[in-house]
Design a protein around this motif. Structure first.
Motif, PDB file in Angstrom:
ATOM      1  N   ALA A 226       0.781  -1.231  -0.018  1.00  0.00           N
ATOM      2  CA  ALA A 226       0.035   0.125  -0.125  1.00  0.00           C
ATOM      3  C   ALA A 226       0.923   1.097   0.169  1.00  0.00           C
ATOM      4  N   LEU A 227       2.014   1.301   0.747  1.00  0.00           N
ATOM      5  CA  LEU A 227       2.696   2.752   0.674  1.00  0.00           C
ATOM      6  C   LEU A 227       3.549   2.566  -0.669  1.00  0.00           C
ATOM      7  N   CYS A 228       3.881   1.702  -1.323  1.00  0.00           N
ATOM      8  CA  CYS A 228       4.289   1.655  -2.629  1.00  0.00           C
ATOM      9  C   CYS A 228       3.307   2.297  -3.511  1.00  0.00           C
ATOM     10  N   LEU A 229       2.146   1.791  -3.570  1.00  0.00           N
ATOM     11  CA  LEU A 229       1.084   2.327  -4.468  1.00  0.00           C
ATOM     12  C   LEU A 229       1.043   3.695  -4.097  1.00  0.00           C
ATOM     13  N   LEU A 230       0.864   4.104  -2.713  1.00  0.00           N
ATOM     14  CA  LEU A 230       0.724   5.370  -2.366  1.00  0.00           C
ATOM     15  C   LEU A 230       1.945   6.439  -3.292  1.00  0.00           C
ATOM     16  N   ALA A 231       3.102   5.902  -2.806  1.00  0.00           N
ATOM     17  CA  ALA A 231       4.227   6.541  -3.602  1.00  0.00           C
ATOM     18  C   ALA A 231       4.152   6.790  -4.988  1.00  0.00           C
ATOM     19  N   LEU A 232       3.456   5.822  -5.711  1.00  0.00           N
ATOM     20  CA  LEU A 232       3.339   5.928  -7.211  1.00  0.00           C
ATOM     21  C   LEU A 232       2.127   7.025  -7.393  1.00  0.00           C
ATOM     22  N   ALA A 233       1.163   6.899  -6.767  1.00  0.00           N
ATOM     23  CA  ALA A 233       0.030   8.016  -6.805  1.00  0.00           C
ATOM     24  C   ALA A 233       0.439   9.382  -6.476  1.00  0.00           C
ATOM     25  N   LEU A 234       1.216   9.659  -5.200  1.00  0.00           N
ATOM     26  CA  LEU A 234       1.946  10.994  -5.155  1.00  0.00           C
ATOM     27  C   LEU A 234       2.828  11.371  -6.160  1.00  0.00           C
ATOM     28  N   PHE A 235       3.491  10.442  -6.665  1.00  0.00           N
ATOM     29  CA  PHE A 235       4.433  10.968  -7.794  1.00  0.00           C
ATOM     30  C   PHE A 235       3.794  11.532  -8.920  1.00  0.00           C
ATOM     31  N   ALA A 236       2.695  10.595  -9.313  1.00  0.00           N
ATOM     32  CA  ALA A 236       1.677  11.000 -10.459  1.00  0.00           C
ATOM     33  C   ALA A 236       1.056  12.354 -10.059  1.00  0.00           C
ATOM     34  N   LEU A 267      12.633   7.125 -12.464  1.00  0.00           N
ATOM     35  CA  LEU A 267      11.880   8.268 -12.698  1.00  0.00           C
ATOM     36  C   LEU A 267      12.187   9.606 -12.359  1.00  0.00           C
ATOM     37  N   ALA A 268      12.388   9.709 -11.152  1.00  0.00           N
ATOM     38  CA  ALA A 268      12.664  10.959 -10.511  1.00  0.00           C
ATOM     39  C   ALA A 268      13.916  11.676 -11.169  1.00  0.00           C
ATOM     40  N   VAL A 269      15.143  11.090 -11.439  1.00  0.00           N
ATOM     41  CA  VAL A 269      16.142  11.602 -12.152  1.00  0.00           C
ATOM     42  C   VAL A 269      15.661  12.037 -13.509  1.00  0.00           C
ATOM     43  N   ALA A 270      14.918  11.142 -14.395  1.00  0.00           N
ATOM     44  CA  ALA A 270      14.451  11.397 -15.654  1.00  0.00           C
ATOM     45  C   ALA A 270      13.693  12.631 -15.766  1.00  0.00           C
ATOM     46  N   THR A 271      12.916  12.982 -14.750  1.00  0.00           N
ATOM     47  CA  THR A 271      11.877  13.993 -14.814  1.00  0.00           C
ATOM     48  C   THR A 271      12.418  15.305 -13.958  1.00  0.00           C
ATOM     49  N   GLY A 272      13.747  15.077 -13.351  1.00  0.00           N
ATOM     50  CA  GLY A 272      14.213  16.355 -12.827  1.00  0.00           C
ATOM     51  C   GLY A 272      13.838  16.443 -11.457  1.00  0.00           C
ATOM     52  N   HIS A 273      13.124  15.432 -10.883  1.00  0.00           N
ATOM     53  CA  HIS A 273      12.549  15.647  -9.357  1.00  0.00           C
ATOM     54  C   HIS A 273      13.332  14.929  -8.362  1.00  0.00           C
ATOM     55  N   TRP A 274      14.639  14.590  -8.721  1.00  0.00           N
ATOM     56  CA  TRP A 274      15.368  13.636  -7.614  1.00  0.00           C
ATOM     57  C   TRP A 274      15.740  14.373  -6.457  1.00  0.00           C
ATOM     58  N   ARG A 276      14.112  16.302  -4.510  1.00  0.00           N
ATOM     59  CA  ARG A 276      12.873  16.352  -3.459  1.00  0.00           C
ATOM     60  C   ARG A 276      12.448  14.771  -3.078  1.00  0.00           C
ATOM     61  N   PHE A 277      12.648  14.096  -4.207  1.00  0.00           N
ATOM     62  CA  PHE A 277      12.296  12.437  -3.973  1.00  0.00           C
ATOM     63  C   PHE A 277      13.598  11.815  -3.163  1.00  0.00           C
ATOM     64  N   LEU A 278      14.678  11.999  -3.238  1.00  0.00           N
ATOM     65  CA  LEU A 278      15.627  11.118  -2.658  1.00  0.00           C
ATOM     66  C   LEU A 278      15.971  11.362  -1.297  1.00  0.00           C
ATOM     67  N   PRO A 279      15.774  12.557  -0.561  1.00  0.00           N
ATOM     68  CA  PRO A 279      16.046  12.395   1.042  1.00  0.00           C
ATOM     69  C   PRO A 279      15.133  11.306   1.728  1.00  0.00           C
ATOM     70  N   GLY A 280      13.736  11.450   1.186  1.00  0.00           N
ATOM     71  CA  GLY A 280      12.785  10.290   1.907  1.00  0.00           C
ATOM     72  C   GLY A 280      13.290   8.888   1.650  1.00  0.00           C
ATOM     73  N   ALA A 281      13.183   8.916   0.271  1.00  0.00           N
ATOM     74  CA  ALA A 281      13.160   7.438  -0.277  1.00  0.00           C
ATOM     75  C   ALA A 281      14.438   6.721   0.204  1.00  0.00           C
ATOM     76  N   LEU A 282      15.685   7.320   0.442  1.00  0.00           N
ATOM     77  CA  LEU A 282      16.764   6.681   0.748  1.00  0.00           C
ATOM     78  C   LEU A 282      17.082   7.003   2.423  1.00  0.00           C
ATOM     79  N   GLY A 283      16.552   8.248   2.715  1.00  0.00           N
ATOM     80  CA  GLY A 283      16.887   8.558   4.158  1.00  0.00           C
ATOM     81  C   GLY A 283      16.096   7.705   5.145  1.00  0.00           C
ATOM     82  N   LEU A 284      14.802   7.379   5.083  1.00  0.00           N
ATOM     83  CA  LEU A 284      14.150   6.743   6.087  1.00  0.00           C
ATOM     84  C   LEU A 284      14.552   5.156   5.978  1.00  0.00           C
ATOM     85  N   PRO A 285      15.062   4.565   5.118  1.00  0.00           N
ATOM     86  CA  PRO A 285      15.526   3.146   5.390  1.00  0.00           C
ATOM     87  C   PRO A 285      16.814   3.104   6.118  1.00  0.00           C
ATOM     88  N   LEU A 286      17.890   4.231   5.765  1.00  0.00           N
ATOM     89  CA  LEU A 286      19.128   4.377   6.329  1.00  0.00           C
ATOM     90  C   LEU A 286      18.815   4.700   7.822  1.00  0.00           C
TER      91      LEU A 286
END
Length: 418
Positions: A226-236, A267-274, A276-286
């Motif tokens: 559900a969190l992964c699907l939420l991430a896709l919806a939020l990015f969209a 996708l974030a790199v390709a669209t130029g939004h990395w 904003r995306f990167l801190p949460g995507a890698l920061g939380l697991p670390l």
């Protein structure tokens, strides 16, 4: 210019979507009934006995709507059916378990609750190899916790408050799932409004039998999905920071979310939004890994690396008859051959990602779906239930396919021209 709808689209939209709904709920009722009568797992049998009635009632409601030819709020029926076939059997099993039944939860529920207890008392959710070796041989498997540290949060209520139905880890899995899916659907409704594909996407994440059964009896995969699907919806919807936080939370709970992190990062790199995306995507697991690393790094490695790779004191029971498992079991050097095929598949998908990176959330969902499907089929140790991940991603891809991964408002008609 108009196009002729494809066969799947015509089937999906027949009778306003009700024909496919009737087939879904009818077949699901049969599946639940067969499960109740034949499953060797007692939690599954208990789920099937209740879910079969819920699916049957949903099918009857759809049949009446077809006869009366009156419009129905299909999303509302989906939520109601989910309550009947998932949440109700989940709560019933949690209540029975709190009253003393020991056959009303799968082992992963116990493992997550043990993680919460260990985290509360020792600062790490993991046992060391010597501690696991000290457990009786027939119970040693439960000493392993092959999840990321964030999963322990779902076990904290029971560790803190004791044995009650509402402290069952599945209850908290369900609450997290409801929250993530409600936000995801709300975000997509605001961007594009409802349509057939969005209702189908909701059904895939809720009432599909493999999803419903998994949450009611075990459940640890469903909030991650559900969190992964939420991430896709939020990015969209152009909410890239929130998207990173959502998928980062999923990856902090389970390794299966990391391929989704990788695809969304491309996708974030390709669209130029990395940025904003990167801190949460890698920061939380670390951040989630930091306490276990400081308390006992070897215990972390034993649980999340050695055991899943087959180097623990016991072997994983996750053995479904997919190609990777069959190759590993029956061919000479099969484990290495299966691992090689898995690496080759990962390399091909990685090359495709780099050469033709996704430009929208729908394409990213397709990459996630097909990539995880290949991984599940080729892994030497896997579960049939893991198929819920690619199934949900591939269905959600169609609900996301018209998005532009921007934050442009819905009234901007340039986004919707054919």
């Amino acid at each position: 210019m108009t196009t002729t709808p494809g066969l799947l689209t015509r089937i999906n939209q027949a009778a306003g979507g009700l024909a496919a709904d009737l087939a879904l709920y009818s077949l699901s009722a049969i599946f639940a009934l067969v499960t109740a009568l034949t499953s060797t797992l007692l939690p599954h049998r208990a789920w099937g006995a209740i879910a079969a009635v819920g699916y049957l009632v949903a099918a009857l409601v759809v049949a009446v709507q077809l006869v009366l030819r009156k419009p129905v709020r299909r999303a509302t029926l989906t939520w109601a059916t989910w309550a009947a076939v998932t949440l109700l059997p989940l709560v019933v099993q949690a209540v029975q378990r709190a009253a003393g039944r020991t056959d009303r939860a799968q082992e992963e529920v116990l493992v997550v609750e043990h993680m919460g207890e260990s985290l509360l008392h020792t600062g790490t959710p993991y046992l060391s190899r010597p501690e696991i070796a000290g457990i009786a041989l027939d119970e040693r498997l439960l000493g392993y916790r092959p999840y990321q540290p964030g999963m322990a949060l779902f076990g904290l209520p029971r560790a803190i408050a004791g044995d009650h139905w509402w402290t069952d880890a599945r209850v908290w899995f369900a609450l997290a799932t409801v929250g993530a899916l409600v936000v995801a659907v709300t975000v997509l409704l605001r961007v594009r409004g409802t349509d057939f594909s969005l209702v189908r996407a909701l059904q895939a994440a809720t009432v599909l039998p493999v999803t419903s059964l998994t949450l009611a009896t075990g459940g640890d995969d469903i909030p991650v999905l559900a969190l992964c699907l939420l991430a896709l919806a939020l990015f969209a919807a152009g909410r890239h920071t929130a998207s990173g936080l959502a998928v980062g939370a999923a990856a902090a709970c389970k390794l299966l979310a990391f391929p989704v992190v990788a695809v969304l990062l491309v996708l974030a790199v390709a669209t130029g939004h990395w940025r904003r995306f990167l801190p949460g995507a890698l920061g939380l697991p670390l951040l989630a890994l930091l306490p276990p690393l400081l308390v006992n790094a070897d215990a972390l490695i034993e649980n999340v690396l050695r055991f899943p790779l087959g180097h623990g004191l016991v072997t994983s029971p996750a053995q479904s008859p997919f190609p990777g498992h069959l190759i590993a079991q029956f061919l000479p050097g099969g484990r290495y051959l299966a691992a090689g095929l898995l690496v080759a598949a990962a390399a091909v998908i990685g090359l495709l990602l780099l050469r033709r990176p996704p430009r929208d959330a729908g394409t990213a969902a397709l990459f996630c779906g097909y990539g995880l499907l290949a991984a599940i089929l080729l892994m030497p140790t896997t579960r049939f239930g893991y198929l819920l991940y690619p199934a949900a991603f591939l269905v959600w891809a169609y609900a996301l396919r018209n998005h532009t991964a921007s934050s442009a408002p819905r009234h901007d008609t340039a986004l919707y021209r054919q």
